[in-house]
Design an enzyme around this catalytic site. Structure first.
Site, PDB file in Angstrom:
ATOM      1  N   HIS A  66       0.843  -1.210   0.000  1.00 37.55           N
ATOM      2  CA  HIS A  66       0.000   0.000   0.000  1.00 37.55           C
ATOM      3  C   HIS A  66       0.868   1.246   0.000  1.00 37.55           C
ATOM      4  O   HIS A  66       0.367   2.357   0.127  1.00 37.55           O
ATOM      5  CB  HIS A  66      -0.886   0.011   1.264  1.00 37.55           C
ATOM      6  CG  HIS A  66      -1.607  -1.275   1.481  1.00 37.55           C
ATOM      7  ND1 HIS A  66      -2.536  -1.766   0.611  1.00 37.55           N
ATOM      8  CD2 HIS A  66      -1.499  -2.209   2.456  1.00 37.55           C
ATOM      9  CE1 HIS A  66      -2.980  -2.929   1.050  1.00 37.55           C
ATOM     10  NE2 HIS A  66      -2.376  -3.225   2.159  1.00 37.55           N
ATOM     11  N   HIS A  94       5.635   6.863   6.974  1.00 37.52           N
ATOM     12  CA  HIS A  94       5.244   6.462   5.620  1.00 37.52           C
ATOM     13  C   HIS A  94       4.609   7.662   4.939  1.00 37.52           C
ATOM     14  O   HIS A  94       4.442   8.708   5.552  1.00 37.52           O
ATOM     15  CB  HIS A  94       4.269   5.281   5.675  1.00 37.52           C
ATOM     16  CG  HIS A  94       2.991   5.624   6.344  1.00 37.52           C
ATOM     17  ND1 HIS A  94       2.804   5.523   7.724  1.00 37.52           N
ATOM     18  CD2 HIS A  94       1.845   6.139   5.852  1.00 37.52           C
ATOM     19  CE1 HIS A  94       1.590   5.929   8.025  1.00 37.52           C
ATOM     20  NE2 HIS A  94       0.984   6.334   6.910  1.00 37.52           N
ATOM     21  N   HIS A  96       1.597   9.139   1.742  1.00 31.90           N
ATOM     22  CA  HIS A  96       0.461   8.934   0.830  1.00 31.90           C
ATOM     23  C   HIS A  96       0.630   9.914  -0.317  1.00 31.90           C
ATOM     24  O   HIS A  96       1.087  11.053  -0.091  1.00 31.90           O
ATOM     25  CB  HIS A  96      -0.856   9.191   1.556  1.00 31.90           C
ATOM     26  CG  HIS A  96      -1.060   8.320   2.759  1.00 31.90           C
ATOM     27  ND1 HIS A  96      -1.786   7.149   2.737  1.00 31.90           N
ATOM     28  CD2 HIS A  96      -0.585   8.444   4.038  1.00 31.90           C
ATOM     29  CE1 HIS A  96      -1.786   6.602   3.944  1.00 31.90           C
ATOM     30  NE2 HIS A  96      -1.058   7.363   4.755  1.00 31.90           N
ATOM     31  N   GLU A 106      -3.890  13.304   2.233  1.00 28.63           N
ATOM     32  CA  GLU A 106      -5.121  12.711   2.796  1.00 28.63           C
ATOM     33  C   GLU A 106      -5.959  13.828   3.411  1.00 28.63           C
ATOM     34  O   GLU A 106      -7.129  13.994   3.069  1.00 28.63           O
ATOM     35  CB  GLU A 106      -4.750  11.641   3.833  1.00 28.63           C
ATOM     36  CG  GLU A 106      -3.948  10.490   3.199  1.00 28.63           C
ATOM     37  CD  GLU A 106      -4.219   9.165   3.826  1.00 28.63           C
ATOM     38  OE1 GLU A 106      -3.857   8.987   5.005  1.00 28.63           O
ATOM     39  OE2 GLU A 106      -4.804   8.289   3.158  1.00 28.63           O
ATOM     40  N   HIS A 119       3.345  10.745   7.216  1.00 31.00           N
ATOM     41  CA  HIS A 119       2.786  10.395   8.535  1.00 31.00           C
ATOM     42  C   HIS A 119       3.857   9.774   9.423  1.00 31.00           C
ATOM     43  O   HIS A 119       4.484   8.781   9.047  1.00 31.00           O
ATOM     44  CB  HIS A 119       1.625   9.407   8.358  1.00 31.00           C
ATOM     45  CG  HIS A 119       0.413  10.034   7.746  1.00 31.00           C
ATOM     46  ND1 HIS A 119      -0.567   9.308   7.102  1.00 31.00           N
ATOM     47  CD2 HIS A 119       0.019  11.329   7.679  1.00 31.00           C
ATOM     48  CE1 HIS A 119      -1.516  10.118   6.673  1.00 31.00           C
ATOM     49  NE2 HIS A 119      -1.189  11.361   7.001  1.00 31.00           N
ATOM     50  N   THR A 200      -5.992   5.898   8.720  1.00 35.68           N
ATOM     51  CA  THR A 200      -6.619   6.172   7.418  1.00 35.68           C
ATOM     52  C   THR A 200      -6.568   4.948   6.506  1.00 35.68           C
ATOM     53  O   THR A 200      -6.892   5.042   5.319  1.00 35.68           O
ATOM     54  CB  THR A 200      -5.931   7.344   6.691  1.00 35.68           C
ATOM     55  OG1 THR A 200      -4.590   6.933   6.360  1.00 35.68           O
ATOM     56  CG2 THR A 200      -5.900   8.588   7.562  1.00 35.68           C
TER      57      THR A 200
HETATM   58  N1  LIG Z   1      -2.220   6.397   7.577  1.00 36.43           N
HETATM   59  S1  LIG Z   1      -2.064   6.170   9.148  1.00 36.43           S
HETATM   60  O1  LIG Z   1      -1.018   7.027   9.695  1.00 36.43           O
HETATM   61  O2  LIG Z   1      -3.358   6.354   9.776  1.00 36.43           O
HETATM   62  C1  LIG Z   1      -1.546   4.567   9.440  1.00 36.43           C
HETATM   63  C2  LIG Z   1      -1.693   3.510   8.621  1.00 36.43           C
HETATM   64  C3  LIG Z   1      -1.132   2.313   9.135  1.00 36.43           C
HETATM   65  C4  LIG Z   1      -0.546   2.484  10.325  1.00 36.43           C
HETATM   66  S2  LIG Z   1       0.263   1.305  11.224  1.00 36.43           S
HETATM   67  O3  LIG Z   1       0.832   0.339  10.328  1.00 36.43           O
HETATM   68  O4  LIG Z   1       1.191   2.005  12.091  1.00 36.43           O
HETATM   69  C5  LIG Z   1      -0.851   0.494  12.222  1.00 36.43           C
HETATM   70  C6  LIG Z   1      -0.828   0.765  13.578  1.00 36.43           C
HETATM   71  C7  LIG Z   1      -1.723   0.096  14.402  1.00 36.43           C
HETATM   72  C8  LIG Z   1      -2.649  -0.818  13.865  1.00 36.43           C
HETATM   73  C9  LIG Z   1      -2.638  -1.061  12.483  1.00 36.43           C
HETATM   74  C10 LIG Z   1      -1.727  -0.388  11.654  1.00 36.43           C
HETATM   75  S3  LIG Z   1      -0.714   4.062  10.803  1.00 36.43           S
HETATM   76 ZN   LIG Z   2      -0.740   7.316   6.722  1.00 35.94          ZN
END
Ligand SMILES: NS(=O)(=O)c1ccc(S(=O)(=O)c2ccccc2)s1
Ligand SMILES: [Zn+2]
Length: 268
Positions: A66, A94, A96, A106, A119, A200
Site C-alpha cells: 500500500h 510512511h 500517501h 489525505e 505520517h 486512514t
Molecule cells: N495512515 S495512518 O497514519 O493512519 C496509518 C496507517 C497504518 C498504520 S500502522 O501500520 O502504524 C498500524 C498501527 C496500528 C494498527 C494497524 C496499523 S498508521
Molecule cells: Zn498514513
C-alpha cells in the site's frame, strides 16, 4: 484470503466498510480542515509539542503493498506536549500520494489537496505495551502529519527514495543503512491543527490523535514519481489490482466528515 483492501475501484476506500465496519464510524480520518472552524486553545499554547528521535534507530524500509514504510526501533524516541497526555514513541513513518501532484494528500485544507502527506506514527508508551495494543484504545496513537507540496528536492526524503528500487514489489524490505532523521522532515514552523480521528487505512481504528502541521514541506516531482514506481503485487505473481501494471500510483483516502468533532489549532 478475501480480496485484500487497496485503492482501486474494486477494493478502494468506498469498499472498506464491508470488511472493516469501523471505516464507517463517526471519528474517521482524514478530514477537510475548515480553517474557519478551528478554535485556538491556550492550553495547547502552554504545552509546546516536543519530540526526540534517534536517526540510528531507523531500521528497515518495506513495500507494504500500500506504499513504503520505514519501521523504527521505538526506544529512545519520544513525543510529548500539545494535546497529548503522557509520552508517545515513534513506531514508523510512511507517505500517501496521488497519480498526479494536484492531489495525493489525505487531509485537505479549505478543500485544497496537496501533492502528498507524510505520517509519523507514534503510540502511547505511558499506557500501553506496544503499537498493536495501543491501536485498540482512543488515546493509543498519535500521528504527526506533514503536507508535502511540489518544490525543491527533499534531501532527507531522498534517502528513502534511493531505497525504493530495492523494494519495488509487495513484501520486499531492506535495511536502512544511512540513518534517516524524521525530525529533518518536519516543517520549520510548528503551528498545527489537532483533532481526534482514526487510522486512514483498514482496520481504520478510531484511536488516533491527529496533529497536522500547517506549513507544507517541499518535495520534487521526480521524488513523487519515484513513489509511484512501487508495485502493489509480489514479485513473480501476476498483478491482482487493476492499476496500470500494478503500479501504486495513488494511495490516499478521500476525506470523511468532521461531524461534531472539535478542531483545535496552535500557532498562527
Ligand atoms: N495512515 S495512518 O497514519 O493512519 C496509518 C496507517 C497504518 C498504520 S500502522 O501500520 O502504524 C498500524 C498501527 C496500528 C494498527 C494497524 C496499523 S498508521
Ligand atoms: Zn498514513
Amino acid at each position: 484470503s478475501a480480496a485484500e483492501w487497496g485503492y482501486t475501484k474494486r477494493n478502494g476506500p468506498f469498499t472498506w466498510a464491508k470488511n472493516y465496519p469501523t471505516a464507517a464510524g463517526i471519528r474517521q480520518s482524514p478530514v477537510d480542515i475548515d480553517t474557519a472552524l478551528a478554535t485556538s486553545d491556550s492550553s495547547l499554547e502552554s504545552k509546546p509539542l516536543r519530540w526526540k528521535y534517534v536517526p540510528q534507530n531507523t531500521r528497515t524500509i518495506v513495500n507494504s503493498g500500500h506504499g513504503w514504510r520505514v519501521d523504527v526501533d521505538s526506544e529512545g524516541s519520544e513525543l510529548v506536549g500539545g494535546p497529548l497526555e503522557g509520552t508517545y514513541k515513534l513506531q514508523q513513518f510512511h507517505c500517501h500520494w496521488g497519480s498526479s501532484s494536484d492531489k495525493g494528500s489525505e487531509h485537505t485544507v479549505d478543500g485544497q489537496s496537496y501533492a502528498a502527506e507524510l505520517h509519523l506514527v507514534h503510540w502511547n508508551s505511558s499506557k500501553y505495551a506496544d503499537c498493536g495494543e495501543a491501536a485498540d484504545y482512543p488515546d493509543g496513537l498519535t500521528v504527526l502529519g506533514v503536507l508535502l507540496k511540489v518544490g525543491a528536492k527533499n534531501p532527507e526524503l531522498q534517502k528513502v527514495i534511493d531505497l525504493i528500487p530495492s523494494i519495488s514489489h509487495r513484501g520486499e524490505k531492506t535495511e536502512v543503512k544511512e540513518a534517516i532523521d524524521p525530525a529533518k522532515m518536519l516543517p520549520k514552523t510548528l503551528s498545527y491543527w489537532t483533532y481526534l480521528g482514526s487510522l486512514t487505512v483498514p482496520p481504520c481504528n478510531e484511536s488516533v490523535t491527529w496533529i497536522l502541521f500547517k506549513e507544507p514541506v517541499e518535495v520534487s516531482e521526480e521524488q513523487l514519481a519515484a513513489f509511484r514506481s512501487l508495485r502493489c503485487y509480489k514479485r513473480g505473481e501476476e498483478c491482482p489490482c487493476d492499476e496500470v501494471d500494478g503500479l501504486l500510483i495513488s494511495n490516499y483516502r478521500p476525506t470523511l466528515p468532521l461531524g461534531t468533532r472539535e478542531l483545535r489549532e496552535c500557532g498562527s
